[in-house]
Design a protein around this motif. Structure first.
Motif, PDB file in Angstrom:
ATOM      1  N   GLU A 403       0.842  -1.186   0.000  1.00  0.00           N
ATOM      2  CA  GLU A 403       0.000   0.000   0.000  1.00  0.00           C
ATOM      3  C   GLU A 403       0.879   1.238   0.000  1.00  0.00           C
ATOM      4  O   GLU A 403       1.915   1.288   0.641  1.00  0.00           O
ATOM      5  CB  GLU A 403      -0.912   0.008   1.229  1.00  0.00           C
ATOM      6  N   VAL A 404       0.458   2.253  -0.740  1.00  0.00           N
ATOM      7  CA  VAL A 404       1.244   3.469  -0.827  1.00  0.00           C
ATOM      8  C   VAL A 404       1.098   4.280   0.454  1.00  0.00           C
ATOM      9  O   VAL A 404       0.031   4.379   1.028  1.00  0.00           O
ATOM     10  CB  VAL A 404       0.804   4.320  -2.041  1.00  0.00           C
ATOM     11  N   GLU A 405       2.222   4.789   0.920  1.00  0.00           N
ATOM     12  CA  GLU A 405       2.199   5.685   2.073  1.00  0.00           C
ATOM     13  C   GLU A 405       1.812   7.063   1.558  1.00  0.00           C
ATOM     14  O   GLU A 405       2.470   7.624   0.675  1.00  0.00           O
ATOM     15  CB  GLU A 405       3.592   5.735   2.700  1.00  0.00           C
ATOM     16  N   LYS A 406       0.741   7.624   2.072  1.00  0.00           N
ATOM     17  CA  LYS A 406       0.224   8.890   1.573  1.00  0.00           C
ATOM     18  C   LYS A 406       1.148  10.040   1.979  1.00  0.00           C
ATOM     19  O   LYS A 406       1.139  10.496   3.117  1.00  0.00           O
ATOM     20  CB  LYS A 406      -1.196   9.140   2.092  1.00  0.00           C
ATOM     21  N   VAL A 407       1.992  10.454   1.069  1.00  0.00           N
ATOM     22  CA  VAL A 407       2.923  11.538   1.324  1.00  0.00           C
ATOM     23  C   VAL A 407       2.321  12.826   0.773  1.00  0.00           C
ATOM     24  O   VAL A 407       1.943  12.889  -0.398  1.00  0.00           O
ATOM     25  CB  VAL A 407       4.279  11.266   0.647  1.00  0.00           C
ATOM     26  N   PRO A 408       2.194  13.882   1.594  1.00  0.00           N
ATOM     27  CA  PRO A 408       1.652  15.142   1.069  1.00  0.00           C
ATOM     28  C   PRO A 408       2.467  15.641  -0.109  1.00  0.00           C
ATOM     29  O   PRO A 408       3.677  15.420  -0.194  1.00  0.00           O
ATOM     30  CB  PRO A 408       1.762  16.092   2.277  1.00  0.00           C
ATOM     31  N   ARG A 409       1.800  16.329  -1.026  1.00  0.00           N
ATOM     32  CA  ARG A 409       2.491  16.807  -2.222  1.00  0.00           C
ATOM     33  C   ARG A 409       3.522  17.872  -1.893  1.00  0.00           C
ATOM     34  O   ARG A 409       4.537  17.987  -2.570  1.00  0.00           O
ATOM     35  CB  ARG A 409       1.476  17.385  -3.208  1.00  0.00           C
ATOM     36  N   LEU A 410       3.237  18.702  -0.884  1.00  0.00           N
ATOM     37  CA  LEU A 410       4.134  19.791  -0.533  1.00  0.00           C
ATOM     38  C   LEU A 410       4.861  19.459   0.761  1.00  0.00           C
ATOM     39  O   LEU A 410       4.253  19.057   1.747  1.00  0.00           O
ATOM     40  CB  LEU A 410       3.349  21.094  -0.378  1.00  0.00           C
ATOM     41  N   ALA A 411       6.178  19.628   0.747  1.00  0.00           N
ATOM     42  CA  ALA A 411       6.968  19.306   1.925  1.00  0.00           C
ATOM     43  C   ALA A 411       6.750  20.318   3.037  1.00  0.00           C
ATOM     44  O   ALA A 411       6.973  20.011   4.210  1.00  0.00           O
ATOM     45  CB  ALA A 411       8.446  19.244   1.547  1.00  0.00           C
ATOM     46  N   GLU A 412       6.336  21.525   2.699  1.00  0.00           N
ATOM     47  CA  GLU A 412       6.113  22.553   3.708  1.00  0.00           C
ATOM     48  C   GLU A 412       4.928  23.421   3.310  1.00  0.00           C
ATOM     49  O   GLU A 412       4.502  23.435   2.147  1.00  0.00           O
ATOM     50  CB  GLU A 412       7.357  23.413   3.884  1.00  0.00           C
ATOM     51  N   GLU A 413       4.424  24.138   4.275  1.00  0.00           N
ATOM     52  CA  GLU A 413       3.272  25.010   4.059  1.00  0.00           C
ATOM     53  C   GLU A 413       3.641  26.154   3.116  1.00  0.00           C
ATOM     54  O   GLU A 413       4.653  26.834   3.328  1.00  0.00           O
ATOM     55  CB  GLU A 413       2.791  25.561   5.394  1.00  0.00           C
ATOM     56  N   PRO A 414       2.855  26.398   2.066  1.00  0.00           N
ATOM     57  CA  PRO A 414       3.176  27.501   1.143  1.00  0.00           C
ATOM     58  C   PRO A 414       2.800  28.856   1.736  1.00  0.00           C
ATOM     59  O   PRO A 414       2.053  28.950   2.705  1.00  0.00           O
ATOM     60  CB  PRO A 414       2.310  27.180  -0.076  1.00  0.00           C
ATOM     61  N   ARG A 415       3.344  29.897   1.124  1.00  0.00           N
ATOM     62  CA  ARG A 415       3.012  31.266   1.508  1.00  0.00           C
ATOM     63  C   ARG A 415       2.098  31.867   0.447  1.00  0.00           C
ATOM     64  O   ARG A 415       2.032  31.377  -0.686  1.00  0.00           O
ATOM     65  CB  ARG A 415       4.271  32.133   1.650  1.00  0.00           C
ATOM     66  N   ILE A 416       1.401  32.926   0.831  1.00  0.00           N
ATOM     67  CA  ILE A 416       0.509  33.620  -0.103  1.00  0.00           C
ATOM     68  C   ILE A 416       0.732  35.124   0.061  1.00  0.00           C
ATOM     69  O   ILE A 416       0.921  35.614   1.183  1.00  0.00           O
ATOM     70  CB  ILE A 416      -0.966  33.236   0.170  1.00  0.00           C
ATOM     71  N   ARG A 417       0.740  35.845  -1.035  1.00  0.00           N
ATOM     72  CA  ARG A 417       0.936  37.294  -1.018  1.00  0.00           C
ATOM     73  C   ARG A 417      -0.402  37.968  -1.309  1.00  0.00           C
ATOM     74  O   ARG A 417      -0.980  37.772  -2.382  1.00  0.00           O
ATOM     75  CB  ARG A 417       1.989  37.705  -2.039  1.00  0.00           C
ATOM     76  N   VAL A 418      -0.866  38.778  -0.341  1.00  0.00           N
ATOM     77  CA  VAL A 418      -2.179  39.416  -0.425  1.00  0.00           C
ATOM     78  C   VAL A 418      -1.996  40.915  -0.668  1.00  0.00           C
ATOM     79  O   VAL A 418      -1.273  41.582   0.088  1.00  0.00           O
ATOM     80  CB  VAL A 418      -2.991  39.198   0.865  1.00  0.00           C
ATOM     81  N   GLY A 419      -2.653  41.410  -1.716  1.00  0.00           N
ATOM     82  CA  GLY A 419      -2.572  42.829  -2.026  1.00  0.00           C
ATOM     83  C   GLY A 419      -3.741  43.599  -1.425  1.00  0.00           C
ATOM     84  O   GLY A 419      -4.901  43.295  -1.698  1.00  0.00           O
ATOM     85  N   LEU A 420      -3.422  44.636  -0.575  1.00  0.00           N
ATOM     86  CA  LEU A 420      -4.444  45.500   0.021  1.00  0.00           C
ATOM     87  C   LEU A 420      -4.276  46.899  -0.575  1.00  0.00           C
ATOM     88  O   LEU A 420      -3.260  47.572  -0.315  1.00  0.00           O
ATOM     89  CB  LEU A 420      -4.301  45.558   1.545  1.00  0.00           C
ATOM     90  N   LYS A 421      -5.256  47.323  -1.375  1.00  0.00           N
ATOM     91  CA  LYS A 421      -5.167  48.652  -1.974  1.00  0.00           C
ATOM     92  C   LYS A 421      -5.449  49.707  -0.901  1.00  0.00           C
ATOM     93  O   LYS A 421      -6.436  49.607  -0.165  1.00  0.00           O
ATOM     94  CB  LYS A 421      -6.164  48.783  -3.121  1.00  0.00           C
ATOM     95  N   VAL A 422      -4.575  50.728  -0.817  1.00  0.00           N
ATOM     96  CA  VAL A 422      -4.745  51.810   0.160  1.00  0.00           C
ATOM     97  C   VAL A 422      -4.691  53.149  -0.577  1.00  0.00           C
ATOM     98  O   VAL A 422      -4.054  53.272  -1.628  1.00  0.00           O
ATOM     99  CB  VAL A 422      -3.653  51.757   1.261  1.00  0.00           C
ATOM    100  N   ASP A 423      -5.359  54.146  -0.005  1.00  0.00           N
ATOM    101  CA  ASP A 423      -5.401  55.465  -0.640  1.00  0.00           C
ATOM    102  C   ASP A 423      -4.405  56.419   0.015  1.00  0.00           C
ATOM    103  O   ASP A 423      -4.666  57.609   0.166  1.00  0.00           O
ATOM    104  CB  ASP A 423      -6.817  56.037  -0.559  1.00  0.00           C
ATOM    105  N   LYS A 424      -3.271  55.896   0.410  1.00  0.00           N
ATOM    106  CA  LYS A 424      -2.256  56.700   1.083  1.00  0.00           C
ATOM    107  C   LYS A 424      -0.907  56.471   0.428  1.00  0.00           C
ATOM    108  O   LYS A 424      -0.634  55.401  -0.123  1.00  0.00           O
ATOM    109  CB  LYS A 424      -2.185  56.329   2.569  1.00  0.00           C
ATOM    110  N   THR A 425      -0.035  57.475   0.535  1.00  0.00           N
ATOM    111  CA  THR A 425       1.335  57.345   0.030  1.00  0.00           C
ATOM    112  C   THR A 425       2.315  57.074   1.160  1.00  0.00           C
ATOM    113  O   THR A 425       3.524  56.971   0.915  1.00  0.00           O
ATOM    114  CB  THR A 425       1.751  58.616  -0.721  1.00  0.00           C
ATOM    115  N   ALA A 426       1.800  56.977   2.390  1.00  0.00           N
ATOM    116  CA  ALA A 426       2.647  56.657   3.542  1.00  0.00           C
ATOM    117  C   ALA A 426       1.899  55.711   4.474  1.00  0.00           C
ATOM    118  O   ALA A 426       0.679  55.826   4.643  1.00  0.00           O
ATOM    119  CB  ALA A 426       3.056  57.926   4.288  1.00  0.00           C
ATOM    120  N   VAL A 427       2.640  54.783   5.067  1.00  0.00           N
ATOM    121  CA  VAL A 427       2.055  53.810   5.984  1.00  0.00           C
ATOM    122  C   VAL A 427       2.863  53.806   7.276  1.00  0.00           C
ATOM    123  O   VAL A 427       4.105  53.797   7.253  1.00  0.00           O
ATOM    124  CB  VAL A 427       2.051  52.396   5.367  1.00  0.00           C
ATOM    125  N   GLN A 428       2.135  53.800   8.417  1.00  0.00           N
ATOM    126  CA  GLN A 428       2.758  53.719   9.730  1.00  0.00           C
ATOM    127  C   GLN A 428       2.701  52.269  10.214  1.00  0.00           C
ATOM    128  O   GLN A 428       1.630  51.706  10.435  1.00  0.00           O
ATOM    129  CB  GLN A 428       2.046  54.648  10.720  1.00  0.00           C
TER     130      GLN A 428
END
Length: 698
Positions: A403-428
């Motif tokens: 029987e095949v040992e179920k090995v996850p396809r990804l060795a590690e958790e992936p990252r995701i890049r989320v874009g947040l549109k803002v109406d400012k030219t400066a961020v604190q």
């Protein structure tokens, strides 16, 4: 006729004796024929009508005779040949097509159910000795958009026809269910007949039609078996005494020549002979083999040879796929295949992980005997497999049925890049629970201590200004990365994203890495939250407070799958943090929608796949009673897992469509989980046709 000497030749030939002269001489009176009395058009019409009536007469006699003989011997061999000869001659005289097994008339109520005949394990006519049994497998492709099942409501089966639902003398029933539990669109299903021949010899015609129980006949689901029942073979085995030539015994043993006793076959087709792909890619292979001998194959299997690398010389490489039985055993079936029977097998290989030229070789075997030509495919790997790809591993390699040992396809958790549109030219920016390392592009500039604020400003012409403990100007992207904890939080003090229906917060706290950039296309300013995928789904606010937990789990799995497949969707990030993709409000969602982190933890790493490929999983608010297919909304190539399904509770509650309508209806799924008690996997399988849910990473 008297010719005067003064007449010219023209006058002689222009002479005509009037008709009334003959009538007077011989007492004749001209009589018009019936066709002259009717005229040309009525005559043609009447003649055509006669031909049609004669044709229908012969056709009805044939149909009546065949329907009366279904399940009974058709003819003796002489009668059969004579009837076809006479019938064919008469029908051909009138231009009527000969049909020995005309398709019965049925009503297809649901066009989503459609079949395509692929093969039959034993070719017609199927010869069976009286009283003996034989297995025949008929294979159909699901060429419609509905999933076939062999149990529950609307299961798939084959019914006897003409007359319908009659009990067949070959298997003492009127119906046989499909063998496979589930056949999704594009896949193949089979009907297995275990036929036992009646005692009366002769030729039989057994007609069948595929049906979805209590729902619809299946379009193109008609097929038939031509069966020939013969007397049991009795061959005398004679043993002679050399001295007195006395016959010693008579038995029913069948004696076959040495060549006839061999297991033989032929490779009919192979779907690929050359493959060019990246390392670790999953490639579909289809092979067809035929039993060309007299002896049946009691079983068959496909065995892969050890990998032959033409370039790398690395013996550790493999073509094995997760669906294989073991490293070298691709598949094994305990199925009999009789003479002229055809086997169609679909399997997958994984390309080796390293660049190079390879030769994939496998043998089709019945028992220990190699049958037909081997399966050989030249494989050209153009790129090394991704670093996170792990070839399948098998346990108990000493046993063929490992029987095949179920090995996850990804060795590690992936990252995701989320874009947040803002109406400012400066961020604190201020870290909440970790120090943050400051990067100018790839260059490390310093460390921003926990709870100390920094200001990142863009001048509108390509230069960024950082101030916070240190100060610098750059045309590179400024990145802030947590020093110790990848789940560390930060707050954007001058950003507010209120969502009153979620909770009384500004929703400006996020986990992971931070960037502040100008969009390449729209020139808008974006905060980019670079976070782990699990932290992302914990911050998705697509379900309301008080929702059923199993529904929230289903929505989290759909959201995770959607986000993972969106990687690289935009130039600078993967998904937008708005409802254009999925509403992402960050770390504070965990405080107000408490079921979201619970559901994320319970389904960690789980995604949706169709035919072992991760697929997109859109969802929406509610429908008007039916979800919509991908193609009906967005066009392009149809996606079999995104088909229209009934949204029972949307319909019951009088809902109107809110959202695009493709995939899972959130309102319907929430009520379905509450009233039917369905788990998240069953919910996903209801709205996404033919899918599976599996863990992609730990």
């Amino acid at each position: 006729m008297k010719i005067e000497t003064f007449q010219t030749i023209e006058e002689i030939f222009e002479f005509r004796r009037p008709m009334h002269t003959y009538q007077k001489m011989y007492g004749m009176k001209k009589t018009k024929r019936w066709c002259q009395r009717l005229g040309i058009l009525p005559t043609v019409f009447f003649s055509f009508l006669v031909i049609i009536l004669v044709g229908f007469f012969f056709r009805s006699m044939e149909s009546n005779f065949l329907s009366q003989t279904n399940g009974l011997p058709l003819y003796t061999e002489i009668q059969y040949n004579q009837s076809i000869t006479v019938g064919d001659k008469v029908r051909s005289l009138f231009g009527i097509e000969t049909s020995y097994a005309a398709e019965p008339d049925v009503v297809v109520k649901d066009i989503a159910y459609r079949a395509q005949f692929l093969s039959q394990s034993v070719a017609d006519p199927i010869e069976i000795e009286a009283g003996q049994s034989r297995e025949v497998v008929v294979i159909f492709k699901n060429s419609g958009s509905a999933t076939w099942k062999n149990n529950g409501p609307n299961f798939i089966s084959a019914y006897t026809m003409e007359p319908r639902h009659r009990v067949s003398p070959f298997f003492n029933s009127s119906q046989i269910k499909m063998a496979e539990p589930l056949v999704t669109p594009g896949q193949s299903g089979s009907i297995t007949f275990n036929l036992t021949a009646p005692s009366q010899t002769g030729e039989y015609l057994e007609k069948f039609y595929l049906a979805s129980e209590n729902h619809t006949w299946i379009n193109k689901g008609y097929f038939y078996l031509k069966l020939k029942v013969v007397q049991p073979k009795i061959i005398e085995k004679v043993a002679e005494d050399i001295t007195d030539k006395t016959v010693l015994e008579q038995t029913t043993e069948v004696v076959v020549s040495s060549t006839e006793s061999q297991i033989v076959g032929k490779r009919v087709n192979i779907s690929k002979k050359e493959i060019e792909a990246k390392g670790g890619e999953r490639i579909k292979i289809v092979v067809i083999y035929k039993n060309t001998g007299l002896l049946p194959w009691q079983e068959y299997a496909i065995h892969a040879d050890p990998i032959a690398s033409l370039a790398s010389g690395d013996n550790s490489l493999t073509f094995a796929d997760e669906a294989w039985e073991s490293t070298n055993l691709i598949t094994k079936k305990e199925t009999q295949v009789y003479e002229n029977g055809v086997v169609r097998e679909t399997f997958y290989i994984r390309t080796p992980i390293k660049i190079g030229e390879y030769l994939f070789t496998a043998n089709f075997k019945s028992g220990d005997t190699v049958v037909g030509e081997p399966i050989t495919i030249n494989v050209h790997v153009t790129e090394n497999a991704p670093l996170n790809y792990t070839p399948p591993k098998f346990v108990n390699e000493g046993f063929e049925s490992s029987e095949v040992e179920k090995v996850p396809r990804l060795a590690e958790e992936p990252r995701i890049r989320v874009g947040l549109k803002v109406d400012k030219t400066a961020v604190q920016f201020r870290p909440i629970d970790d120090d943050y390392i400051i990067f100018d592009g790839e260059k490390q500039m310093g460390v921003l201590p926990e709870k100390k604020m920094a200001n990142i400003q863009y001048d509108g012409v390509g230069t960024y200004n950082f101030s916070g403990g240190i100060r610098f100007y750059t045309k590179n992207i400024i990145r802030l990365v947590p020093k110790n904890d990848s789940h560390a939080r930060y707050i954007l003090l001058n950003i507010e994203r209120p969502m009153a229906w979620v909770g009384p917060a500004d929703f400006n706290e996020y986990r992971g890495k931070f960037e502040f950039v100008q969009g390449q296309v729209d020139k808008e300013m974006y905060v980019i939250v670079d976070t782990l995928l699990e932290d992302y789904v914990r911050g998705v606010a697509e379900t309301g407070r008080g929702a059923e937990l199993e529904y929230v789990k289903a929505n989290i799995v759909a959201a995770r799958t959607y986000a993972y497949l969106s990687k690289g969707k935009y130039p600078l990030f993967d998904v937008l943090g708005s409802t254009y993709d999925q509403l992402f409000l960050g770390a504070e969602v965990e405080q107000y929608l408490t079921d979201v982190p619970r559901a994320a933890e319970a389904t960690r790493g789980m995604m949706v796949a169709y035919q072992d490929e991760i697929v997109t999983t859109p969802y929406f608010g509610n429908s008007n009673g039916y979800t919509k297919s991908w193609k009906s909304v967005w066009g392009g190539t149809d996606k079999p897992w995104l088909q229209s399904v009934k949204a029972t509770y949307d319909l019951r509650d009088g809902r109107r469509q809110f959202g695009h309508g493709v995939g899972m209806s959130q309102h319907d799924a929430n009520i379905r989980a509450k009233e039917e008690g369905l788990g998240y996997v069953d919910l996903l399988k209801y709205y996404y046709t033919g899918i599976e849910v599996g863990r992609i990473y730990n």
